[in-house]
Every structure is written in structure tokens, then in C-alpha cells.
Design a protein around this motif. Structure first.
Motif, PDB file in Angstrom:
ATOM      1  N   MET A 147      48.021  29.675  46.003  1.00  0.00           N
ATOM      2  CA  MET A 147      46.721  30.828  45.828  1.00  0.00           C
ATOM      3  C   MET A 147      47.829  32.128  46.126  1.00  0.00           C
ATOM      4  O   MET A 147      48.776  32.372  46.786  1.00  0.00           O
ATOM      5  N   VAL A 148      47.097  33.022  45.931  1.00  0.00           N
ATOM      6  CA  VAL A 148      47.653  34.472  45.414  1.00  0.00           C
ATOM      7  C   VAL A 148      46.673  35.330  46.197  1.00  0.00           C
ATOM      8  O   VAL A 148      45.667  35.394  46.526  1.00  0.00           O
ATOM      9  N   PRO A 149      47.418  36.609  46.968  1.00  0.00           N
ATOM     10  CA  PRO A 149      46.678  37.864  47.310  1.00  0.00           C
ATOM     11  C   PRO A 149      45.500  38.169  46.360  1.00  0.00           C
ATOM     12  O   PRO A 149      45.290  38.383  45.309  1.00  0.00           O
ATOM     13  N   SER A 150      44.114  38.438  47.358  1.00  0.00           N
ATOM     14  CA  SER A 150      43.506  39.194  46.075  1.00  0.00           C
ATOM     15  C   SER A 150      43.209  40.209  46.086  1.00  0.00           C
ATOM     16  O   SER A 150      42.566  40.926  46.496  1.00  0.00           O
ATOM     17  N   ASN A 151      43.982  40.775  45.289  1.00  0.00           N
ATOM     18  CA  ASN A 151      44.419  42.817  45.011  1.00  0.00           C
ATOM     19  C   ASN A 151      43.786  42.705  43.303  1.00  0.00           C
ATOM     20  O   ASN A 151      43.782  42.141  42.735  1.00  0.00           O
ATOM     21  N   PRO A 152      43.410  43.854  43.015  1.00  0.00           N
ATOM     22  CA  PRO A 152      42.980  44.334  41.277  1.00  0.00           C
ATOM     23  C   PRO A 152      43.809  43.579  40.950  1.00  0.00           C
ATOM     24  O   PRO A 152      43.367  43.370  39.485  1.00  0.00           O
ATOM     25  N   GLU A 153      44.802  43.917  40.672  1.00  0.00           N
ATOM     26  CA  GLU A 153      45.929  43.408  39.615  1.00  0.00           C
ATOM     27  C   GLU A 153      46.260  41.865  39.391  1.00  0.00           C
ATOM     28  O   GLU A 153      45.623  41.309  38.649  1.00  0.00           O
ATOM     29  N   ASN A 154      45.824  41.073  40.554  1.00  0.00           N
ATOM     30  CA  ASN A 154      45.404  39.667  40.215  1.00  0.00           C
ATOM     31  C   ASN A 154      44.332  39.112  39.684  1.00  0.00           C
ATOM     32  O   ASN A 154      43.949  38.399  38.865  1.00  0.00           O
ATOM     33  N   LEU A 155      43.233  39.833  40.330  1.00  0.00           N
ATOM     34  CA  LEU A 155      42.316  39.243  40.177  1.00  0.00           C
ATOM     35  C   LEU A 155      42.260  39.599  38.330  1.00  0.00           C
ATOM     36  O   LEU A 155      41.089  39.407  37.772  1.00  0.00           O
ATOM     37  N   SER A 166      44.603  39.464  36.429  1.00  0.00           N
ATOM     38  CA  SER A 166      45.162  38.574  35.298  1.00  0.00           C
ATOM     39  C   SER A 166      44.044  37.638  34.897  1.00  0.00           C
ATOM     40  O   SER A 166      44.200  37.207  34.096  1.00  0.00           O
ATOM     41  N   ALA A 167      44.000  36.725  36.608  1.00  0.00           N
ATOM     42  CA  ALA A 167      43.145  35.759  36.538  1.00  0.00           C
ATOM     43  C   ALA A 167      41.627  36.098  35.547  1.00  0.00           C
ATOM     44  O   ALA A 167      41.490  35.118  34.907  1.00  0.00           O
ATOM     45  N   TRP A 168      41.160  37.707  35.426  1.00  0.00           N
ATOM     46  CA  TRP A 168      40.216  37.236  34.165  1.00  0.00           C
ATOM     47  C   TRP A 168      40.539  36.891  32.785  1.00  0.00           C
ATOM     48  O   TRP A 168      40.115  36.486  32.285  1.00  0.00           O
ATOM     49  N   ARG A 169      41.851  37.219  32.362  1.00  0.00           N
ATOM     50  CA  ARG A 169      42.642  37.232  31.218  1.00  0.00           C
ATOM     51  C   ARG A 169      42.707  36.433  30.962  1.00  0.00           C
ATOM     52  O   ARG A 169      43.023  35.492  29.566  1.00  0.00           O
ATOM     53  N   TRP A 170      43.452  35.449  31.831  1.00  0.00           N
ATOM     54  CA  TRP A 170      43.831  33.688  31.595  1.00  0.00           C
ATOM     55  C   TRP A 170      42.358  32.789  31.521  1.00  0.00           C
ATOM     56  O   TRP A 170      41.856  31.735  30.952  1.00  0.00           O
ATOM     57  N   VAL A 171      40.856  33.400  31.992  1.00  0.00           N
ATOM     58  CA  VAL A 171      39.962  32.640  32.364  1.00  0.00           C
ATOM     59  C   VAL A 171      39.779  32.921  30.439  1.00  0.00           C
ATOM     60  O   VAL A 171      38.381  31.602  29.863  1.00  0.00           O
ATOM     61  N   LEU A 172      39.750  33.993  29.798  1.00  0.00           N
ATOM     62  CA  LEU A 172      39.425  34.561  28.519  1.00  0.00           C
ATOM     63  C   LEU A 172      40.192  33.702  27.737  1.00  0.00           C
ATOM     64  O   LEU A 172      39.671  32.994  26.574  1.00  0.00           O
ATOM     65  N   ASP A 206      42.667  17.312  31.771  1.00  0.00           N
ATOM     66  CA  ASP A 206      42.987  17.958  32.237  1.00  0.00           C
ATOM     67  C   ASP A 206      43.537  18.131  33.148  1.00  0.00           C
ATOM     68  O   ASP A 206      42.603  19.465  32.452  1.00  0.00           O
ATOM     69  N   ILE A 207      44.277  19.247  34.302  1.00  0.00           N
ATOM     70  CA  ILE A 207      44.374  20.112  34.937  1.00  0.00           C
ATOM     71  C   ILE A 207      44.422  21.247  34.392  1.00  0.00           C
ATOM     72  O   ILE A 207      46.033  21.271  33.771  1.00  0.00           O
ATOM     73  N   LYS A 208      44.046  22.704  34.401  1.00  0.00           N
ATOM     74  CA  LYS A 208      45.150  24.127  34.595  1.00  0.00           C
ATOM     75  C   LYS A 208      45.076  24.700  35.254  1.00  0.00           C
ATOM     76  O   LYS A 208      44.084  25.107  35.688  1.00  0.00           O
ATOM     77  N   TYR A 209      45.799  25.479  35.915  1.00  0.00           N
ATOM     78  CA  TYR A 209      45.954  26.344  37.123  1.00  0.00           C
ATOM     79  C   TYR A 209      46.297  27.683  36.814  1.00  0.00           C
ATOM     80  O   TYR A 209      47.013  28.053  36.130  1.00  0.00           O
ATOM     81  N   TRP A 210      45.449  28.521  37.207  1.00  0.00           N
ATOM     82  CA  TRP A 210      46.164  29.873  36.812  1.00  0.00           C
ATOM     83  C   TRP A 210      47.688  30.275  37.190  1.00  0.00           C
ATOM     84  O   TRP A 210      48.531  30.716  36.908  1.00  0.00           O
ATOM     85  N   LYS A 211      47.552  29.968  38.562  1.00  0.00           N
ATOM     86  CA  LYS A 211      48.829  30.338  39.272  1.00  0.00           C
ATOM     87  C   LYS A 211      49.391  28.781  40.217  1.00  0.00           C
ATOM     88  O   LYS A 211      48.454  28.048  40.836  1.00  0.00           O
ATOM     89  N   PRO A 212      50.421  28.508  40.398  1.00  0.00           N
ATOM     90  CA  PRO A 212      50.069  27.157  41.316  1.00  0.00           C
ATOM     91  C   PRO A 212      50.713  27.000  42.590  1.00  0.00           C
ATOM     92  O   PRO A 212      49.894  26.268  42.830  1.00  0.00           O
TER      93      PRO A 212
END
Length: 929
Positions: A405-413, A415-421, A397-403
Motif C-alpha cells: 500500500m502507498v499513500p493516497s495522494n494525487p500523484e498515486n491516484l 498513476s493507479a488510474w493509468r494502470w487500471v486503463l 493470475d493476480i496483478k497488483y498495482w504496487k507491491p
């Protein structure tokens, strides 16, 4: 792939420096307290000692229901011998329905106390129930307690809630370490109770079972739980802002390539290149070509296949070669930059809108930490300056972080890393679903935006057929700027006893498949593994430009050499700098390709890079035919007189003949610098020959060889050393060069490792080492039988014979028999004299090697040679008599040592001539003034 391999030193020190680990002097002082010394009224710093576990209490379940009492008794005694003997005080208590202690109070540890504990443990017998609460009431009232171990083999009589409440009440305000252990439990209740108890009181829990040798707790963990993690792996990202706009190598070469910098050879030669002129001559009734080029120009083939007449200007071409050299060094720095940090894994991420596709199929379970760390490096180093991004992980199955694309700012980066973990590996590789989701949702408006890019990180072929994937990729990427870049992580295949992927292909087939997909999508292909980068489009195009520069430099050298041969005169001071020589010999270092051929011998190097070949012989450079100081007879004076201005020019006496110096001091200084560089190159080569397995065996040049080892009785004192060096040879030269080889030992009889040559793989090399380790020395030396047997191996190219003395048959007979065999098959024999002082034996080995076109090697003077080489490199070459190399008898080292001696002699002469030239120049100045 170890995480430290993809970090620069600066990045690694962020987590391992003294400051980050709080080990500086300032950190130490902060841990102390400033107090006033009453004796001398001075301030001092006191540090509180950290108290280790001193009082250790062991509470053991002795109920009749508990099992494995004998095994537990053994382990407790091991615990006493290995760990408890280092504690300060001990206390032992067993419990069933009733409790029983070894001592009334805690007891200081000594030899007698430990013996009592072992005896008490040995006599334990199961009885009654499992009244754990009663045991806790006994031990928790003892205030000196600071470490408690509970060992339970059956279900306690009380519930975990009652036990945990009681422990919390009794330990309120106390520092108490509690370790709970279950062993040989037939049901899940005791582990659940003890695990819950440890969790509530903040202790540790361990479960042992002899059936699977692993605690029940560990069996519930995912494979990733056992994998080592980088420091601060789960910590927040340390985001970096790139200081410049990254480009692909193809884009970078548009401004830094040879053509962009006007460094193409044809661009340099174009102003002085002319097409041949042909005109019809009526009187001859035929077309005639111009012949002016034969005297003033050189003919040169142009890039379009035509031939042009070129005026060769050596100074311009030498300056052009230097520019090529600087450009090649710039290309090397670019390759080094591409080979570190996140670029080693992802290449350069150049697009402004990026979607990352990550393979988390179940076959990647053992590599999830690698995948997470790779994503961390990418998010930290290359994503902060992008406009928009998203991450899609796919298994079945596929999992996506966000529905979307979102802006590449420090908060989103972050958040993406916590999701990767939180990612876990499951299922197969449903690549098409992830690709379709990214194209149809994240890049639904791809025609309206510039610079969109997809980056795929995977370890194997997808579930879908490749022609279907290629067709879909070509459709969605055609007619727009969307590009798909593939980053293939090559793992060590799959475990046949473990998880087998739904579709499997060999590493090369996988690489070929994804290379085609990437190029179909106008993207780049990047293939890497635990040992480095195997293939990279970014690096390949840079290497191609480097090879083009080397080709241009070689053509320049050929033009100048042709001009020299035509003119018949020696150009002064036109020797090629060492940097240019290195540039011509530079090999691609970063891609995993076919292994390069073995390094040449010293004899080959002497032919290629000797002082004579490099045109560095001082007499040829210094003195031409017109430099001899001559006198003419003057009739009126009746004597020979020198020319009027002859005394102005500096002169030296060479072999009884006075000659004038033709070089200026600056030219001699350039010669000295060049000669010192050549000398250092020679000496480093000697150091290399005296290191590793080359010290004893020399260099193995051929790829199909047989190694013959003398194991006669005289080799007995040295057999251990020989087997050690032979092991090193197998791994260092044969395995590294992918050679096909065989081993043969000979004494009064012969024995072969295999009946034919085998390829040097890890498995065969291990087997060869095992065979070598069983060598026994005995008997005589039957060299002829060994050679005859080795000549029978099919496709063998060379034999390497190591022996310590004369053979047991006539030396002349062996030479005759070998000559007969070589008439049918031309096989070289390289001979190695080991610890042999018999001059006759060494002469025989020299003749045998010379007769078959091989080399003679003798390991003698290696320590003195290394010392002399080290002194030369550190102390310089001011004295041509000290240090000196010992007398090397082996062909390779002997030739190099002779070349070094000649170079040092020329160097000292050049320095002397430079002083004479400077003095002559000062006299000239005074005379003219």
C-alpha cells in the motif's frame, strides 16, 4: 450499466457543458479575425470557412490476381450513390500493370458525370500485375488532390517502404487524407502492406472479407475495443476532496437514529407512563387493581411485553408525528445520496487503509469499461482522503498495482488510474489468491493499524469452494478490525455460445454466497446491476429505521383515535397533515425487491382516503351540538331574546338554521391548506387513471387474469387502436406486476392465445404481442361462450371483458349463467365499454360487473378530463364551477370526480367562513375595547 447512470448532473456537465465543449460565444469570437472595413472604417470579425473534402480521387486495383471484382463493383457503385455524389470534384483511376483513368483531369460532379462513373466501374476487367507506384505517380502530381482512396485486392509490386517514402515526399507540406482498403485477400501480405502504409502516412486502414463480414483488422481487437466509452474516459482523474467524514449507515444512525434523537415512542411516552398498581385488600381478601386508568389513561403495550397506563396528550403526539415526518424525510435524503455517483457501486468507503480487489476474469470482457469507469469514480470521489491504498486485479493470475500500500495522494491516484486503463480480462476467478495476497502482504500488520478495509468488486462466484473461502475469511478477520466488503455487479448471466465461467451460480445463489462472506468478515454487502441497486446493507438499515418510524406514527394515531372514541367528543382541528399520511404510505424505492401489489382502485381509495375517512367533512368539524343560535322566552318582555353576548360571536346560516362558528381564522386557514393538498392528490390520481393503458382498460389489480377482447365485425374500424392499447397493457401492467395471464378473442367463435395462464416474462409478452397483432374483425359477439371458456382456466382470479355492444344472446341469460358458475368459483368480471353508445349494452355491462364484484369502465371524456385536471393544478381552486370534470361513467373515475366536487365545495365554504370569522374577530376586538 451505462456510465451516465452513476453521475450526478454536476458531474455530467463537467464533460458536456458549453464551456467544456468550447461552444460559448467567447470561444466563437476567438476563432475569428478582426479586420477593418474600408467602407465605413468599422471593425468586423471574419471567420475562415472550414473546407470540406471537395476533390476526391479513387484509385482501384484492377490486376488479374485480385478477386471478388463483381462484389467490389457493386460496393463502388454504392459508394458513388451514397457518398461521392456530394463531393465537388471526382477523379477515377484503375491500375494493373498499366494505369487507366476515366477522365484526364478532375471533373465537377453532376448527374452525367456520376452516370459515366457507374458505367466505367461496371466495365472494369482484371488484367496484369499490381503496379501501385505507377498509379501513385499519376495522381500525386495533381495539386488539386485533397482526399485519396486506395483499393487493393492483391499484393502490390513494390514494398511498403518504397510506397510510403514516395507518398511522404509527394505530400510534404500538403493536407492529404489517405484511406487504404484491402478486399478479398487470400493471404496476409496485402493487408500488412496497406496497414503499414496507412500508419506511416497518418491515414486510415480498412479490410473487408465476405467470409466473415468483418475486416481482418477488427478480428485482432479485444472486445473492449468495441465498447462505448464515457467522454474523456482515458483522461486524467478529476480528484475531489470529500467535505465531510463519511460513515456507514450503522455508524450514522448512532447520531441520527430515532433512539439517538430521543424519538422512540417509548421515550416520548415514558414520562406519562405508569405500571398498573395491584394491592391486597384485607376486607375483600383478594388483590385489587387500580381502576383510575379507565377514566384518565389508556392502556398501552410496552416494548418488553408489559402493559402500562399512559396519559395521552394529543398535541404532544401530533408534534411528535411531525418530528417523525421530518426524520423520515432526512432518511430519504440519505438513501438518495447513497444511490448516486460512486456510492451506487461501492457504497461508502469509510476505512483509512483500503485495498481494492477487482474481478477481471474473461467472463467480464464485455464489462471492462464498466469496471474501469467504476474504479475511476471511486478514485475521484472517495479515495483522496484515505491514508494508504492499493489495487489488486485477479483472473487466473493476480496483478497488483504496487507491491504494498502507498499513500493516497494525487500523484498515486493518477498513476493507479493509468494502470487500471491497461487491465485486460483473462482467465477464471482466482479470488483466494488475491485475498491471501492482500491479507498477508498489504495487511500483514493489520493488528497495529486501525480501520483497514478490503473492497471486492466481482460479477460471479470464485473458483474455490465457498466453505473454504468463508473459513479463511473468518480466520483472518476474526479478532481484528479488518473488514471485507463485497460489491456484486449482477450481469445478464453468460452466453452459452461464448465464454462459460469455470463455476456458475444463479444470481440469487451468487448474492447469497457473497452476503454470507461479507457478514462473516464483519463487512457490508452491496448488490447492484444495470437497472439500479438490488440490495444494500447501508440502505436496508435506513429503510428499517424508516419502517420503525412509520410504526411509531401508526401507534400514535391509534392512541389518539382510541382517546376520541372514549371521550365521545370531536377534537377540533386535529386532522392529520398530508405529509404524515404520505409517511405512513411510503414504500422503499431504491432496492430491487418483490414487486409491490397493484395500485388500489378509486373505490378502495375512497374507503381509505376519502374526505370522510380523513375527517375533513366541514360540517362535522365546524359545528358541534352546542353551536346553534337559540333564543329564550323572557316573561317580563313577553318575547324571545338572544343571549347578552350572542351578537359578539360570528354566525352563519346553514340550511335555514343560524349557527355560531367554533373555529378560529387560523384553524380555518389550516383546513383550507389541508383540503387543497387532498384535492391535488385526488387530481393527480385522476391524471394517472387517464394515462397509459389505464385510459382504455382501467387498472389491472389481480395477478392471475384473463383479458377477453371483442373482435366482432363492428370492431373493425377500431381494432388497430385496441391492439395498440392491448400491447401497452401487456408491458405496462401485466409484465410490470409479474402477473400470470392469458388472452382470449371472441366474435362468432373464440380463440385463446394459450390453453392456461402463463407467467408474464419478456419472452411470453413478446409472443402475446405477436398474437394480438394478427387480430381480424368479423362476425357477431358471443360473450357467453367467451366467459364460459375463460372460467375454465385454472387459478384465474378475474376476467377483463372489452366489447363495443350487446352480445348476440340474451343479456339476462348471460347474467343467470354467470351466477350459476360463480356459485362454484368466485371470479370477478371487470367490464370495459369501448366506443359503445347503446344504453342497454352499457347497462348490461354495469350489471355484469356489479353482480360479480367487479368494476365497470368506460373510456369517455379522457381528453376533457386531462385538460380539466391540468387547469385545476395550474390555476388553483378559487372557482368551484370552473373548470369541472366531464361526466365519467366508469366506477373508478366517477367516484374520484364526486370526491373532488365535494372537496371543492367544502373548500369554498371554508374560505367563506374564514372571511366571516375574521370580520367577527374584528367586531369582538372593537366591543371589548
Amino acid at each position: 450499466m451505462r456510465y451516465s447512470e452513476v453521475q450526478t448532473t454536476e458531474e455530467w456537465l463537467r464533460n458536456h457543458s458549453l464551456e467544456s465543449m468550447q461552444l460559448t460565444l467567447e470561444d466563437l469570437l476567438k476563432k475569428g479575425n478582426i479586420v477593418l472595413n474600408a467602407r465605413n472604417a468599422t471593425e468586423q470579425i471574419e471567420f475562415a470557412a472550414k473546407t470540406q473534402i471537395a476533390n476526391f480521387f479513387l484509385v482501384h486495383d484492377n490486376s488479374s490476381v485480385s478477386k471478388g471484382i463483381n462484389t467490389l463493383t457493386f460496393f463502388i457503385k454504392c459508394l458513388i450513390d451514397e457518398q461521392l455524389c456530394y463531393k465537388k470534384e471526382l477523379y477515377f483511376l484503375s491500375f494493373g500493370t498499366e494505369i487507366s483513368s476515366l477522365w484526364e483531369n478532375t471533373t465537377n460532379v453532376n448527374v452525367r458525370v456520376l452516370d459515366e462513373a457507374r458505367q466505367w466501374v461496371q466495365e472494369l476487367q482484371p488484367s496484369g500485375g499490381c503496379n501501385l507506384l505507377k498509379a501513385l505517380k499519376k495522381v500525386l502530381t495533381m495539386r488539386e488532390l485533397n482526399s485519396l482512396v486506395l483499393i487493393v485486392g492483391s499484393c502490390p509490386d513494390q514494398s511498403s517502404e518504397i510506397l510510403s517514402d514516395y507518398i511522404q515526399q509527394c505530400t510534404l507540406g500538403r493536407e492529404l487524407l489517405i484511406h487504404t482498403i484491402t478486399y478479398e485477400c487470400s493471404n496476409h501480405v496485402p493487408p500488412a502492406v496497406l496497414k503499414n502504409l496507412a500508419k506511416v502516412v497518418g491515414g486510415r486502414y480498412h479490410c473487408y472479407s465476405s467470409k466473415n463480414e468483418v475486416g481482418l483488422e477488427f478480428t485482432k481487437l479485444t472486445p473492449a475495443s468495441f465498447l462505448p466509452k464515457p467522454p474523456k474516459h482515458e483522461g486524467p482523474l478529476v480528484i475531489q476532496m470529500p467535505s465531510f467524514l463519511v460513515k456507514t449507515s450503522a455508524g450514522w444512525l448512532k447520531t441520527n437514529g430515532l433512539k439517538a434523537k430521543k424519538l422512540s415512542l417509548y421515550q416520548v411516552l415514558a414520562p406519562n407512563a405508569f405500571s398498573p398498581v395491584e394491592e391486597f385488600v384485607p376486607i375483600l381478601q383478594k388483590t385489587v387493581s387500580s381502576t383510575l386508568h379507565e377514566k384518565a389513561m389508556m392502556q398501552f403495550e410496552w416494548h418488553d411485553g408489559t402493559v402500562k397506563n399512559v396519559h395521552v396528550d394529543p398535541p404532544i403526539l401530533y408534534d411528535y408525528q411531525k418530528q417523525l415526518n421530518r426524520t423520515v424525510r432526512m432518511y430519504e435524503r440519505r438513501i438518495d445520496w447513497l444511490s448516486i455517483a460512486s456510492r451506487r457501486i461501492w457504497g461508502t468507503v469509510c476505512e483509512r487503509r483500503v485495498v481494492i480487489l477487482v474481478d477481471i476474469s474473461v467472463t467480464n470482457s464485455l464489462y471492462i469499461i464498466h469496471i474501469q469507469h467504476s474504479l475511476r469514480l471511486l478514485l475521484e470521489e472517495q479515495m483522496s482522503n484515505k491514508d494508504f491504498f492499493n489495487i489488486i486485479a485477479f483472473g487466473s493470475d493476480i496483478k497488483y498495482w504496487k507491491p504494498e500500500m502507498v499513500p493516497s495522494n494525487p500523484e498515486n491516484l493518477q498513476s493507479a488510474w493509468r494502470w487500471v486503463l491497461s487491465l485486460q480480462c483473462k482467465g477464471s476467478r482466482n479470488f483466494m489468491s488475491a485475498l491471501r495476497r492482500a491479507v498477508e502482504i498489504d495487511f500483514k500488520d493489520k493488528d497495529k493499524h486501525v480501520s483497514p478495509g478490503l473492497y471486492l468488486l466481482t460479477t460471479g462466484v470464485p473458483d474455490q469452494e465457498m466453505h473454504a473461502v468463508s473459513t479463511y475469511v473468518a480466520d483472518v478477520c476474526g479478532g481484528c478490525d479488518l473488514q471485507l466488503h463485497v460489491c456484486l455487479f449482477s450481469v445478464n448471466g453468460f452466453d452459452p455460445n461464448g465464454i462459460i465461467p469455470s463455476r456458475y451460480a444463479s444470481p440469487n445463489e451468487t448474492a447469497s454466497t457473497f452476503r454470507e462472506i461479507a457478514h462473516t468478515a464483519n463487512g457490508r454487502f452491496h448488490w447492484f446491476g444495470e437497472t439500479g441497486i438490488y440490495e444494500s446493507d447501508d440502505i436496508s438499515i435506513i429503510v428499517s429505521e424508516m419502517e420503525k418510524a412509520v410504526n411509531y406514527s401508526q401507534k400514535c394515531a391509534l392512541l389518539v383515535e382510541s382517546l376520541k372514541q372514549r371521550s365521545g367528543t370531536q377534537l377540533v382541528n386535529q386532522f392529520i397533515p398530508e405529509e404524515d399520511l404520505k409517511m405512513l404510505l411510503k414504500k422503499e424505492r431504491t432496492r430491487a425487491q418483490k414487486l409491490l401489489p397493484p395500485k388500489p382502485t378509486a373505490l378502495t381509495l375512497a374507503r381509505m382516503y376519502s374526505i370522510k375517512k380523513l375527517k375533513l367533512e366541514l360540517p362535522r368539524i365546524m359545528f358541534g351540538p352546542n353551536c346553534v343560535h337559540q333564543k329564550k322566552m323572557v316573561e317580563s318582555l313577553h318575547k324571545k331574546v338572544s343571549a347578552k353576548y350572542c351578537t359578539i360571536f360570528p354566525s352563519v346560516e346553514i340550511n335555514g338554521i343560524v349557527k355560531h362558528l367554533q373555529l378560529q381564522p387560523k384553524e380555518l386557514e389550516d383546513y383550507v391548506e389541508q383540503m387543497e393538498r387532498v384535492l391535488r392528490c385526488y387530481i393527480r390520481r385522476i391524471q394517472w387513471l387517464l394515462s397509459g393503458s389505464r385510459r382504455l382498460f382501467g387498472t389491472i389489480l389481480e395477478t392471475k387474469v384473463c383479458i377477453l377482447i371483442d373482435t366482432s365485425g363492428s370492431m373493425d374500424p377500431y381494432l388497430q387502436e385496441v391492439t395498440k392499447e392491448l400491447t401497452s397493457l401487456i408491458w405496462e401492467q401485466l409484465r410490470k406486476n409479474n402477473a400470470r395471464f392469458n388472452l382470449l378473442r371472441f366474435a362468432e367463435d373464440i380463440d385463446t392465445w394459450q390453453e392456461f395462464l402463463v407467467e408474464a416474462t419478456d419472452e411470453t409478452c413478446h409472443d402475446a404481442v405477436q398474437w394480438v397483432s394478427k387480430f381480424q374483425a368479423h362476425g357477431s359477439t358471443c360473450v357467453l361462450k367467451a366467459l364460459q371458456k375463460a372460467f375454465c382456466f385454472q387459478d384465474v382470479e378475474a376476467l377483463y371483458v372489452l366489447t363495443d355492444g350487446k352480445p348476440d344472446t340474451s343479456c339476462s341469460l348471460i347474467l343467470k349463467e354467470v351466477e350459476k358458475i360463480r356459485k362454484k368459483q368466485t371470479i370477478k368480471i371487470h367490464t370495459i365499454s369501448f366506443n359503445c353508445s347503446d344504453r342497454g349494452a352499457n347497462e348490461f355491462l354495469k350489471k355484469l360487473a356489479c353482480q360479480t364484484g367487479g368494476r365497470y369502465h368506460r373510456c369517455i371524456g379522457d381528453v376533457d378530463g386531462q385538460l380539466a385536471a391540468h387547469r385545476m393544478l395550474t390555476e388553483g381552486f378559487d372557482d368551484d364551477d370552473d373548470p369541472v370534470f366531464p361526466f365519467f361513467e366508469g366506477d373508478d373515475l366517477k367516484k374520484l370526480a364526486q370526491e373532488v366536487a365535494k372537496a371543492r365545495s367544502f373548500l369554498m365554504q371554508a374560505k367563506s367562513f374564514r372571511c366571516v370569522s375574521i370580520q367577527g374577530l374584528s367586531i369582538n376586538t372593537a366591543f371589548l375595547s
